[in-house]
Every structure is written in structure tokens, then in C-alpha cells.
Write an enzyme that holds these catalytic residues in place. Structure first.
Site, mmCIF file in Angstrom:
data_model
loop_
_atom_site.group_PDB
_atom_site.id
_atom_site.type_symbol
_atom_site.label_atom_id
_atom_site.label_comp_id
_atom_site.label_asym_id
_atom_site.label_seq_id
_atom_site.Cartn_x
_atom_site.Cartn_y
_atom_site.Cartn_z
ATOM 1 N N TYR A 65 0.828 -1.199 0.000
ATOM 2 C CA TYR A 65 0.000 0.000 0.000
ATOM 3 C C TYR A 65 0.869 1.258 0.000
ATOM 4 O O TYR A 65 0.685 2.159 -0.814
ATOM 5 C CB TYR A 65 -0.930 -0.013 1.209
ATOM 6 C CG TYR A 65 -1.767 1.236 1.304
ATOM 7 C CD1 TYR A 65 -2.909 1.382 0.521
ATOM 8 C CD2 TYR A 65 -1.406 2.277 2.149
ATOM 9 C CE1 TYR A 65 -3.667 2.533 0.578
ATOM 10 C CE2 TYR A 65 -2.152 3.436 2.210
ATOM 11 C CZ TYR A 65 -3.286 3.565 1.432
ATOM 12 O OH TYR A 65 -4.028 4.715 1.482
ATOM 13 N N PHE A 94 3.909 1.544 -0.852
ATOM 14 C CA PHE A 94 4.642 1.631 -2.111
ATOM 15 C C PHE A 94 3.765 2.300 -3.176
ATOM 16 O O PHE A 94 4.185 3.225 -3.870
ATOM 17 C CB PHE A 94 5.083 0.242 -2.575
ATOM 18 C CG PHE A 94 5.943 0.270 -3.813
ATOM 19 C CD1 PHE A 94 7.327 0.359 -3.710
ATOM 20 C CD2 PHE A 94 5.377 0.219 -5.079
ATOM 21 C CE1 PHE A 94 8.130 0.401 -4.845
ATOM 22 C CE2 PHE A 94 6.165 0.259 -6.217
ATOM 23 C CZ PHE A 94 7.547 0.348 -6.095
ATOM 24 N N SER A 98 27.442 -20.096 -27.991
ATOM 25 C CA SER A 98 26.691 -21.175 -27.376
ATOM 26 C C SER A 98 27.649 -21.865 -26.390
ATOM 27 O O SER A 98 28.764 -21.386 -26.191
ATOM 28 C CB SER A 98 26.250 -22.059 -28.535
ATOM 29 O OG SER A 98 25.780 -23.250 -28.112
ATOM 30 N N LEU A 99 27.236 -22.952 -25.770
ATOM 31 C CA LEU A 99 28.123 -23.657 -24.836
ATOM 32 C C LEU A 99 28.302 -25.093 -25.308
ATOM 33 O O LEU A 99 27.386 -25.688 -25.863
ATOM 34 C CB LEU A 99 27.516 -23.688 -23.431
ATOM 35 C CG LEU A 99 27.420 -22.369 -22.660
ATOM 36 C CD1 LEU A 99 26.579 -22.560 -21.405
ATOM 37 C CD2 LEU A 99 28.808 -21.863 -22.290
ATOM 38 N N GLU A 135 27.904 -22.781 -11.940
ATOM 39 C CA GLU A 135 26.656 -22.012 -11.896
ATOM 40 C C GLU A 135 25.495 -22.876 -12.362
ATOM 41 O O GLU A 135 25.705 -23.873 -13.039
ATOM 42 C CB GLU A 135 26.762 -20.798 -12.837
ATOM 43 C CG GLU A 135 27.802 -19.797 -12.425
ATOM 44 C CD GLU A 135 28.102 -18.807 -13.542
ATOM 45 O OE1 GLU A 135 27.233 -18.595 -14.416
ATOM 46 O OE2 GLU A 135 29.219 -18.272 -13.541
ATOM 47 N N LYS A 149 22.395 -23.640 -14.774
ATOM 48 C CA LYS A 149 22.084 -23.306 -16.163
ATOM 49 C C LYS A 149 20.584 -23.059 -16.278
ATOM 50 O O LYS A 149 19.783 -23.998 -16.329
ATOM 51 C CB LYS A 149 22.524 -24.434 -17.091
ATOM 52 C CG LYS A 149 22.403 -24.078 -18.557
ATOM 53 C CD LYS A 149 23.059 -25.146 -19.425
ATOM 54 C CE LYS A 149 23.154 -24.725 -20.880
ATOM 55 N NZ LYS A 149 21.850 -24.518 -21.505
ATOM 56 N N ASP A 178 16.987 -22.131 -17.615
ATOM 57 C CA ASP A 178 16.326 -22.463 -18.867
ATOM 58 C C ASP A 178 15.304 -21.384 -19.206
ATOM 59 O O ASP A 178 14.150 -21.454 -18.793
ATOM 60 C CB ASP A 178 15.652 -23.833 -18.721
ATOM 61 C CG ASP A 178 15.430 -24.478 -20.067
ATOM 62 O OD1 ASP A 178 15.956 -23.954 -21.066
ATOM 63 O OD2 ASP A 178 14.726 -25.501 -20.118
ATOM 64 N N ARG A 217 19.474 -12.908 -27.936
ATOM 65 C CA ARG A 217 20.653 -13.545 -28.498
ATOM 66 C C ARG A 217 20.574 -13.640 -30.016
ATOM 67 O O ARG A 217 21.573 -13.514 -30.717
ATOM 68 C CB ARG A 217 20.787 -14.939 -27.881
ATOM 69 C CG ARG A 217 21.854 -15.748 -28.551
ATOM 70 C CD ARG A 217 22.232 -16.940 -27.714
ATOM 71 N NE ARG A 217 22.488 -18.074 -28.561
ATOM 72 C CZ ARG A 217 22.879 -19.251 -28.124
ATOM 73 N NH1 ARG A 217 23.019 -19.455 -26.837
ATOM 74 N NH2 ARG A 217 23.099 -20.225 -28.950
ATOM 75 N N GLU A 249 19.794 -14.479 -18.150
ATOM 76 C CA GLU A 249 18.678 -15.256 -18.659
ATOM 77 C C GLU A 249 17.374 -14.685 -18.116
ATOM 78 O O GLU A 249 17.282 -14.383 -16.933
ATOM 79 C CB GLU A 249 18.866 -16.709 -18.167
ATOM 80 C CG GLU A 249 18.159 -17.732 -18.981
ATOM 81 C CD GLU A 249 18.967 -18.190 -20.211
ATOM 82 O OE1 GLU A 249 20.071 -17.647 -20.466
ATOM 83 O OE2 GLU A 249 18.463 -19.082 -20.908
ATOM 84 N N TYR A 267 24.575 -13.581 -15.206
ATOM 85 C CA TYR A 267 25.699 -14.470 -14.938
ATOM 86 C C TYR A 267 27.006 -14.090 -15.604
ATOM 87 O O TYR A 267 28.006 -14.777 -15.410
ATOM 88 C CB TYR A 267 25.349 -15.917 -15.269
ATOM 89 C CG TYR A 267 24.732 -16.113 -16.643
ATOM 90 C CD1 TYR A 267 25.466 -15.927 -17.798
ATOM 91 C CD2 TYR A 267 23.395 -16.495 -16.759
ATOM 92 C CE1 TYR A 267 24.893 -16.104 -19.045
ATOM 93 C CE2 TYR A 267 22.820 -16.675 -18.011
ATOM 94 C CZ TYR A 267 23.574 -16.480 -19.146
ATOM 95 O OH TYR A 267 23.010 -16.649 -20.374
ATOM 96 N N LYS A 297 24.656 -31.129 -18.928
ATOM 97 C CA LYS A 297 23.197 -31.196 -19.053
ATOM 98 C C LYS A 297 22.647 -32.324 -18.198
ATOM 99 O O LYS A 297 23.128 -33.454 -18.282
ATOM 100 C CB LYS A 297 22.819 -31.462 -20.515
ATOM 101 C CG LYS A 297 23.105 -30.288 -21.421
ATOM 102 C CD LYS A 297 21.864 -29.453 -21.635
ATOM 103 C CE LYS A 297 22.139 -28.319 -22.582
ATOM 104 N NZ LYS A 297 21.319 -28.237 -23.748
ATOM 105 N N CYS A 321 -18.376 -38.316 -28.217
ATOM 106 C CA CYS A 321 -18.118 -37.805 -26.876
ATOM 107 C C CYS A 321 -18.299 -38.926 -25.863
ATOM 108 O O CYS A 321 -19.309 -39.623 -25.882
ATOM 109 C CB CYS A 321 -19.072 -36.654 -26.567
ATOM 110 S SG CYS A 321 -18.959 -36.093 -24.871
ATOM 111 N N CYS A 328 -21.573 -38.010 -23.678
ATOM 112 C CA CYS A 328 -22.938 -37.858 -24.180
ATOM 113 C C CYS A 328 -23.117 -38.486 -25.566
ATOM 114 O O CYS A 328 -24.169 -38.360 -26.185
ATOM 115 C CB CYS A 328 -23.348 -36.386 -24.209
ATOM 116 S SG CYS A 328 -22.545 -35.438 -25.505
ATOM 117 N N CYS A 385 -16.738 -31.636 -28.383
ATOM 118 C CA CYS A 385 -18.100 -32.166 -28.342
ATOM 119 C C CYS A 385 -19.014 -30.983 -28.582
ATOM 120 O O CYS A 385 -19.021 -30.034 -27.807
ATOM 121 C CB CYS A 385 -18.404 -32.796 -26.988
ATOM 122 S SG CYS A 385 -20.170 -33.066 -26.769
ATOM 123 N N CYS A 399 -24.324 -31.862 -22.771
ATOM 124 C CA CYS A 399 -23.199 -32.695 -22.371
ATOM 125 C C CYS A 399 -22.846 -32.414 -20.903
ATOM 126 O O CYS A 399 -22.455 -31.297 -20.565
ATOM 127 C CB CYS A 399 -22.031 -32.376 -23.297
ATOM 128 S SG CYS A 399 -20.575 -33.359 -23.007
#
Ligand code: AMP
Ligand code: ZN
Length: 663
Positions: free
Chosen positions: A32, A34, A80-81, A110, A112, A114, A133, A169, A221, A308, A402, A405, A420, A426
Site C-alpha cells: 500500500y 509503495f 553457445s556452450l 553455476e 544453467k 532455462d 541472443r 537469462e 551471470y 546437461k 463424446c 454424451c 463435443c 453434455c
């Protein structure tokens, strides 16, 4: 203190609170307070457009729209790695690099992350540009979108270099991802598939205010640049943290591959407790001098290696396939599996998505299937162990009727899902719609839960939301587990829902693509369900934030006999299908033709409320004082230059109270 000083002080203060909340995870002010400070700053900034700062905390809400993202060449290529999958791979790597550099090697390990990689440059401590990238050589300029991510500092603190690039990331933590999907499902939309794609998709949205609404996070990173004076990767991370960046604490500096492996083993387990997805570990040579000696191959740095994690996969027996019908009639095939442990939980069911997916994988009942748990909450089947297939197995034939029904299923062109079409007859569709109607963000009926709705429908007591209002205590008493008290609560709860606001009733109707926010917009714009139901397609599309897809859906809904009947019955039972008297009573023409400037900070009413009040009474809010201005409503901190201008032009200045007395 002058207004200018106050603006600067508020910006600093809010920036610090943002940092404590989004980067350090240690809130230092109530939401509030804030908001109040932010409002105050916004008011001052409106008053002094010349003090505009695109890095002010008020700019986090976005607003800039990018039609075409500019392509920009990376100052340093984003490599890339190289990947490794075993201890042997890592030892090979160590042998290779030891041939190039002398002396002991330390490694920074570190996580990785995703998500979507991002490169951000800072000039004189201020965010200058953010690039995706792309193909590694050039990326897209997504600065406006990245600026809305709260954990990305717009201004730095401490002893930062004048100019540098930092990489990291952009991720979407599970919690925010799930909340977004809940909202989508509630609006009858397809949920997003996984956090990573949603994060990278978000970066390329045209409307930055939409990006601002997404709970994205940014984890940094690496610092790129020659003259930072930093000697190691680990110090790099610590420095970046001290400048205000969000650098996760998990990174660790070690002195042997064995310790690297220990780190890997720990996180292979512990990753399931992280708030976001990681798909491995990145090992980097710690010493930057050694990094420079190692350099790059055509594709990746020699000084780093990704390890990985194996996607957690198990194989198990597919016992049978069942089909679920949702409230929109969409059919979802579900694999029922022999229970098996996977990523810390026991999995019994997995999603098969749709008919195409089943065909593509050629999944058959009795097959041994591979199940994987990725970013998705529900595990999925990724393949079949053909070697274990039974000789007598036959291809899966997708349902044609279905399961609930027996109506023949349909599939609209371009859609992956079967539907359906028996909307009104249904059972799961009927139950699903009423469950949506009573849900928390819609009518929120006390004393009535989803299971009771199913009981009521199955007992033939209700067929749609309007039928709820015909229920009596005697009707519901015979239901399973229903006592006098709970029956009374239920009937009272239903009665009380007649006071729920128009926008929530509108949301409760379950019109496809009409989520909470859209319902609010439509309610405010049309004020009355009658006007909304008569609106033409063009008229709907002209409403702010309403696109073609939503407009078509709303238009079709109000041309469907069943919906028309439902709405008119709800009206007859006294549901709020127009803005409340209170909201409407404030709609007058008292101020029509008036052009009013609002300036300063107010005591009894917020700036936005004040503007809404002017508009509700037919007035127009204008931003700068001219000879055409009718009057200025001035709160505290009205700027002296504005006051002078008003006096020069003979524009009256009203206090907050004087204005409120008028309306
Ligand atoms: P890949 O896309 O598999 O070649 O892996 C390279 C990507 O990993 C980089 O482009 C980064 O976006 C991402 N990544 C995630 N975490 C890190 C990290 N801690 N250090 C370096 N790269 C990382
Ligand atoms: Zn059906």
C-alpha cells in the site's frame, strides 16, 4: 525541499524498495505504502514533464509499443556452450584445457537457467539497450520490454564501470507461470506449454505493458567488457550483485573436477526445489586471464562447459487412455499409467495433448512408454519402447463420439483439439460452466463448491447458472452429505451473489476469451448488458484492448439463443447485469464541455479517482494549461510554474474540496 528534489528523492526511495523486493526478496515497505509513493511520484512527474526520466520507477508499467524489433549486431558475439553428459566428458575437457594454460585451475559452477538469454548494456549506470541472443551475431532490440522486468535495474548503484555489457537469462518462475495459466484456462484459452517458451515469447510481445503484467525475472551471470578491473568470474558475479543485479547465490567456486561433480550431484536433486527451471550446470574457468588464453572455438568458449541433466525419464506401462471433456467441450486424451516414481513424485497420468500427438508417437494401449517431466506440471509421454510392444497390439483409434454424451465429435479447421458440439446437453460441459460461474473470481458463491454443483446437475436440479436461483432448501436437502445448516448456507450464498458486480457476472458467463480483465473492460465500456449484447463487431473491436478474436467470440455469444435465454433469466432473478447504481449515479453531464487540468497530490481521493470522477461527469481531463482550460484542480505540491501560467491566463484554480463540492 523543492518539487524537483522531491521527485529525485522519491525515485531513489522507490528504486531501493524495488531492489529489496525483487532482487533481494526482502520487502522493506507495504504494498500500500509503495503504491502511495508511486502515485505521488507519478503526480509530480505529470506536473513537471520536463523532468521526465525513462528510467524512473513509474516507467515499469510499460506502454511503449514496438511494431518491428530493430536488429542490432552484438558488440561481442553471444556464443553457445559445449555440452557434456558425464564425469568422463568433464575430465576430457580438463585434460584439453590443461594443455593450454599453466598452473592450477579453479572453476566457478553455476546453474544453467532455462529461459531466454539476454544481453543488456549500461551507460553511465543507466540501462541503455537490451538485445536478444538471436543467431549469436545479431539480436533484436527488446529494450522497452526488458525495462518492465522488475528485477532488472534501470539505474545502478556502487562502483560500476562507465560502459559495460552484462548477460543473463530471462526466466518465468513456476509460480507466475501457473498463475498465468490459471487465468488463461479460466478465460477458456489454451494454457501455455512451458515457462521457457513463454518467457522468450514474452520478450517479443509488441505491447510492453503486456510484458509488464507477466511475472518475469532476470538472472545475470556474466559481465562482458575489457576494462572492468575484475580478475575472476566469481568476482564478476559478486560485483554485479553489488551494482544491483539479481545474481543467484547458488554459484560456487571450486578447485577440482571432483568438486564440480559434487556440485552437479547436489543440484541434480535440489533443482526440483528451485522456483524456476534449470536444465544443467555451467562450469567456467574462474580466472579471467586463463579464460583469455583459452579463447573460443567457432561455436563456444573453450573455458566453459555445460553439463546437461538428463531429462528425468522413466518407462512404464500404458494401461488405458481416457478422455476428459472440459467446459468448452474440448477433449483431452489422458494416458493412465502404471504408477511410477519420477522427479520426486508418483506419476499415474500423463497428457497426450490431442489426436495428432497420439498418431505421431503411435502410442498404443499396452505399450511401454517413456514419460518425462519437463517444465510442465503434467508429465508427458515422449516415446514408445517398441522392443516391448506386444504382438497383438493395434494402433489407437481416436474417439469419434463424446465419451459423456455420445455426440459425434467435431474438429474445427486449424484446431488441434476435438470438440463435443453438444454444448447444452453434455454433462461435463454443463457442470464445468456452472463451476466456472460460481468460482472465486466470478460469483464466488459461499456454501457451494464444485462437487455440489456436479451433484445438483446429476440430480437433475439445475442445468445452467440461472437455475441456481430457483433452488430451495427442500430441493437440496436430499443431496448426499447435505444437512439443514449447509442447505441454508447454500441457498443464502446463492441469494447473496445477486450483489456481485456486473464485471464479475460477465466473467462468470464463461464467454470464450473473456477473462477477468476483458470482462472489466467490457463492463466499463458498455455499462449495461443490453448495450453489450447489441454491439456490432466493429463496435466491439473499437474498444481499447479488444481484438478480433475476443470481439467475434462476444458477438457470437450474444447471438446464441441459449446464451440470450440465460442472460435474460439472470436479469430477471436480479443479478447485476449493469453497472451498479453507485457507479451509474456518478455518471452525469455536470461537467460536459469542461476542460480540466489536474495537478499535484490529493488527500481524500487518488489522482486516478479524480480523473475518473471528471470523466464520469462528462468532463475532459487535459494535461497542460491553456487559454481553453476551464479550471485547474490543485492538490498539494502544485508546481509554481503551473500556478503562474494559470494566473497569467486567468484560469481559476480550485482546491480539492472546492472541486468535490461541484460534483
Ligand atoms: P545452449 O543454448 O544449450 O547452447 O546453452 C547456452 C545458453 O545457456 C546460453 O546462451 C545462455 O542463455 C544459457 N545459460 C543459462 N545459464 C547460464 C550460465 N550460468 N552461464 C552461461 N550461460 C547460461
Ligand atoms: Zn459431450
Amino acid at each position: 525541499m523543492t518539487d524537483k528534489e522531491l521527485i529525485i528523492q522519491l525515485r531513489d526511495e522507490l528504486r531501493q524498495h524495488n531492489h529489496n523486493y525483487y532482487v533481494l526478496d526482502m520487502p522493506s515497505i507495504s504494498d500500500y505504502d509503495f503504491d502511495m509513493k508511486l502515485k505521488q511520484l507519478q503526480a509530480l512527474e505529470n506536473q513537471y514533464p520536463e523532468l521526465h526520466d525513462s528510467n524512473s520507477p513509474t516507467q515499469r508499467v510499460g506502454g511503449a509499443v514496438t511494431k518491428n524489433f530493430q536488429t542490432v549486431v552484438h558488440a561481442q558475439r553471444m556464443y553457445s556452450l559445449d555440452n557434456s553428459y558425464s564425469k568422463a566428458d568433464l575430465l576430457d575437457w580438463e585434460t584439453r584445457i590443461k594443455k593450454i594454460v599453466d598452473g592450477p585451475i579453479r572453476y566457478t559452477c553455476e546453474l544453467k537457467y532455462d529461459g531466454a538469454s539476454i544481453s543488456i548494456t549500461y551507460k553511465d549506470g543507466v540501462l541503455f539497450q537490451a538485445l536478444t541472443r538471436g543467431d549469436g551475431t545479431q539480436g533484436d532490440d527488446v529494450t522497452a520490454n526488458v525495462k518492465t522486468i522488475k528485477s532488472v535495474p534501470l539505474k545502478l548503484q556502487g562502483d560500476f564501470p562507465n560502459f559495460f555489457e552484462i548477460r543473463g537469462e530471462i526466466v518465468l518462475p513456476f509460480e507466475g507461470f501457473n498463475a498465468m495459466n490459471e487465468a488463461r484456462v479460466a478465460a477458456g484459452e489454451e494454457p501455455y506449454k512451458n515457462p521457457r517458451n513463454t518467457a522468450s515469447g514474452s520478450l517479443k510481445l509488441q505491447d510492453s505493458s503486456e510484458v509488464a503484467r507477466r511475472p518475469l525475472d532476470c538472472l545475470l551471470y556474466s559481465i562482458v567488457g575489457e576494462n572492468t578491473g575484475i580478475l575472476s568470474q566469481f568476482n564478476n558475479l559478486e560485483k554485479a550483485r553489488s551494482w544491483g543485479f539479481k545474481v543467484p547465490k547458488e554459484a560456487k567456486c571450486v578447485s577440482s573436477i571432483d568438486e564440480v561433480l559434487e556440485f552437479i550431484t547436489t543440484w541434480d536433486q535440489a533443482r526440483h526445489d528451485l522456483p524456476y527451471e534449470i536444465d544443467g550446470i555451467v562450469v567456467k574457468v574462474n580466472d579471467l586471464q586463463q579464460q583469455a588464453e583459452l579463447g573460443f572455438t567457432a561455436k563456444a568458449p573453450r573455458w566453459a562447459m555445460a553439463y546437461k541433466f538428463k531429462a528425468e525419464q522413466v518407462s512404464t506401462l500404458l494401461n488405458h487412455i481416457s478422455y476428459q471433456v472440459g467446459r468448452t467441450g474440448a477433449l483431452t486424451p489422458v494416458a493412465n499409467l502404471e504408477p511410477v516414481a519420477l522427479a520426486g513424485t508418483v506419476v499415474k497420468r500423463a497428457s497426450l495433448h490431442n489426436a495428432d500427438q497420439i498418431e505421431k508417437l503411435d502410442v498404443r494401449i499396452g505399450d511401454t512408454v517413456f514419460v518425462e517431466k519437463g517444465g510442465e506440471i503434467i508429465p508427458k509421454i515422449v516415446g514408445v519402447d517398441i522392443s516391448k510392444r506386444l504382438a497383438k497390439s493395434t494402433p489407437t483409434i481416436y474417439l469419434s463420439e463424446c465419451p459423456e454424451c455420445q455426440t459425434p465429435l467435431t474438429r474445427k479447421g486449424g484446431e488441434a483439439q476435438h470438440y463435443c458440439p453438444n454444448t447444452m446437453g453434455c454433462p461435463p460441459q454443463i457442470i464445468g460452466r456452472i463451476q466456472h460461474y460460481i468460482s472465486r473470481k466470478a460469483l464466488d458463491i459461499e456454501g457451494l463448491g464444485g462437487e455440489t454443483v456436479a451433484l445438483l446437475v446429476n440430480a437433475g436440479l439445475i442445468k445452467d447458472a440461472a437455475d441456481l436461483y430457483t433452488l430451495t432448501i427442500e430441493d437440496v436437502l436430499p443431496l448426499e452429505r447435505m444437512a439443514q445448516k449447509s442447505a441454508e448456507n447454500l441457498v443464502n450464498g446463492i441469494e447473496a451473489s445477486k450483489n456481485i458486480s456486473f464485471e464479475r457476472v460477465l466473467f462468470g458467463l464463461g464467454i470464450r476469451y473473456v477473462g477477468e480483465t476483458v470482462a472489466k473492460t467490457l463492463a466499463k465500456h458498455y455499462k449495461h448488458v443490453g448495450a453489450l449484447s447489441e454491439a456490432s463487431l466493429e463496435d466491439l473491436e473499437a474498444v481499447d484492448e479488444i481484438g478480433v478474436k475476443i470481439a467475434e467470440s462476444v458477438y457470437a455469444f450474444f447471438r446464441d439463443d441459449n446464451s440470450i435465454r440465460l442472460v435474460s433469466r439472470l436479469v430477471s432473478y436480479g443479478l447485476q447485469l449493469e453497472l451498479s447504481e453507485e457507479a451509474l449515479a456518478n455518471q452525469t453531464t455536470l461537467l460536459s464541455g469542461q476542460r480540466i487540468v489536474v495537478s499535484g497530490v490529493f488527500e481524500t481521493i487518488s489522482r486516478n479517482e479524480l480523473k475518473a470522477l471528471i470523466e464520469a461527469n462528462g468532463g475532459k481531463v487535459v494535461s497542460s494549461i491553456s487559454a481553453k482550460t476551464s479550471y485547474v484542480v490543485a492538490g498539494a505540491n502544485m508546481g509554481p510554474s503551473k500556478r503562474q501560467k494559470a494566473e497569467q491566463l486567468n484560469v481559476p484554480i480550485l482546491t480539492e474540496q472546492e472541486f468535490l463540492d461541484k460534483v
